[in-house]
Design a protein around this motif. Structure first.
Motif, PDB file in Angstrom:
ATOM      1  N   CYS A  81      -6.932  -2.951   2.287  1.00 50.48           N
ATOM      2  CA  CYS A  81      -6.747  -1.530   2.630  1.00 50.48           C
ATOM      3  C   CYS A  81      -7.298  -0.650   1.521  1.00 50.48           C
ATOM      4  O   CYS A  81      -8.179   0.154   1.755  1.00 50.48           O
ATOM      5  CB  CYS A  81      -5.295  -1.177   2.911  1.00 50.48           C
TER       6      CYS A  81
ATOM      7  N   HIS B  78       0.010  -4.277   5.559  1.00 51.73           N
ATOM      8  CA  HIS B  78      -1.277  -4.330   6.270  1.00 51.73           C
ATOM      9  C   HIS B  78      -2.419  -4.719   5.348  1.00 51.73           C
ATOM     10  O   HIS B  78      -3.556  -4.322   5.558  1.00 51.73           O
ATOM     11  CB  HIS B  78      -1.552  -2.983   6.946  1.00 51.73           C
TER      12      HIS B  78
ATOM     13  N   CYS C  55       0.855  -1.191   0.000  1.00 51.56           N
ATOM     14  CA  CYS C  55       0.000   0.000   0.000  1.00 51.56           C
ATOM     15  C   CYS C  55       0.888   1.238   0.000  1.00 51.56           C
ATOM     16  O   CYS C  55       2.019   1.214   0.482  1.00 51.56           O
ATOM     17  CB  CYS C  55      -0.866  -0.031   1.257  1.00 51.56           C
TER      18      CYS C  55
ATOM     19  N   THR D 146       0.704   3.619   1.925  1.00 54.03           N
ATOM     20  CA  THR D 146       1.057   3.904   3.319  1.00 54.03           C
ATOM     21  C   THR D 146       2.382   3.233   3.692  1.00 54.03           C
ATOM     22  O   THR D 146       3.170   3.778   4.461  1.00 54.03           O
ATOM     23  CB  THR D 146      -0.076   3.446   4.251  1.00 54.03           C
TER      24      THR D 146
END
Ligand SMILES: [Zn+2]
Ligand SMILES: [Zn+2]
Length: 327
Positions: A147, A60, A38, A40
């Motif tokens: 996500c 995640h 991701c 992030t």
């Protein structure tokens, strides 16, 4: 277990190997089948998110199978397929948790940031924040839903019910959300980097009625826009594109500074808002909607040891859809 570990921000992940841990009270051990990459994660690796536990295993968007079950865990069976999202723990007692806004918890833990994540062969998770995924689509294809899908869905709901929706930054989250929006009968306008005709064609192939550069005006004023790209300059651009009462939702966790802009862009009840994290309710909702909407993800698979390459490809915008690590 093997893992790709961030020891210090702004350095490449390093491959490490150590004994597989056992789950503690309330935890499950998961054998990772796939973990999405991701944006992030890039912000963590690049040091733009400033409070990681270190060293940390990023990741995640975890899909895997329950390999061991700790004491006090109910509702999971050995071998069952589960997903682990960004929200890894909430306190349950702060004013946010107690008012149904656990996404804003005062003392949370986040997977792959303040607790270890899924760039690994195994991971330990708090069972209360894991989701049964059932059998069905391929593990790697499911990973980006954890996500891009979940936080994308929260952003989408905050964008309201309007029929004309702009998506700024057509990466992993937008390519999932576009399909949900089209399925719900909305008109999707996709904004990419100027001249990125490949991403624009990709957006059209997923049902966008228009795709163009983020400096272009859409052919009709938008009811709402969601910004997934981490560029603050898109905020005034999106405000310019939405009609009176329109909403601009910032879906990312980090953005470059927003340039100043004339109040006239905000006037007439236009809104700018951000979306932070997710609640477990968001996850349950989206995981039931995605199959109904027939969401299909476009993924590029990388061996776990090639995590740095996957991050570099995401950073440089060389991907369509999502990168997924496969141990
Ligand atoms: Zn809390
Ligand atoms: Zn994410």
């Amino acid at each position: 277990m093997r893992a790709m570990v961030l020891e210090r921000p702004q350095t490449p992940l390093v491959a490490r190997e150590w004994p597989t841990p056992q789950p503690g009270l309330g935890e499950i051990l998961i054998e990772v089948a796939a973990c999405g990459v991701c944006r992030t994660d890039l912000h963590v690796v690049d040091g733009e998110l400033t409070s990681p536990k270190l060293p940390v295993i990023p990741g995640h968007e975890i899909v895997g199978r329950v390999a061991a079950i700790g004491d006090g865990v109910a509702g999971f069976t050995q071998g069952e397929r589960v997903g682990v999202p960004w929200l890894g723990y909430t306190c349950g007692v702060c004013p946010y948790c107690r008012s149904g806004r656990e996404n804003l918890c005062d003392a949370p833990l986040f997977t792959g940031y303040t607790r270890d994540g899924g760039y690994a062969t195994h991971t330990i998770a708090d069972a209360r924040y894991c989701f049964a995924l059932g059998e069905g689509p391929d593990d790697a294809a499911m990973a980006p839903l954890l996500c891009g899908g979940l936080i994308g869905w929260r952003s989408y709901r905050m964008a309201g019910e309007g029929a004309a929706l702009g998506l700024y930054g057509f990466g992993a989250a937008a390519h999932i959300l576009a399909q949900v929006a089209v399925w719900q009968g909305r008109r999707v306008y996709a904004f990419t980097r100027r001249g990125d005709t490949v991403a624009q064609a990709f957006a059209r192939s997923l049902g966008a009625v228009w795709a163009g550069g983020s400096d272009e005006a859409p052919p009709e004023p938008l009811d709402a826009a969601i910004i997934f790209a981490p560029a603050g300059a898109l905020v005034p651009a999106a405000l310019k594109a939405v009609k009176k009462g329109g909403r601009v939702v910032c879906g990312g966790i980090h953005m470059s500074d927003i340039p100043t802009f004339p109040y006239a862009l905000l006037w007439e009840e236009r809104h700018v808002m951000s979306v932070a994290n997710l609640t477990r309710e968001d996850a349950r909702e989206f995981l039931s909607i995605a199959p109904q909407a027939g969401v299909r993800t476009e993924v590029t698979r990388y061996a776990l040891e090639r995590a740095n390459e996957a991050l570099a490809d995401l950073r440089e915008g060389r991907l369509q859809g999502a990168a997924v690590l496969v141990p």
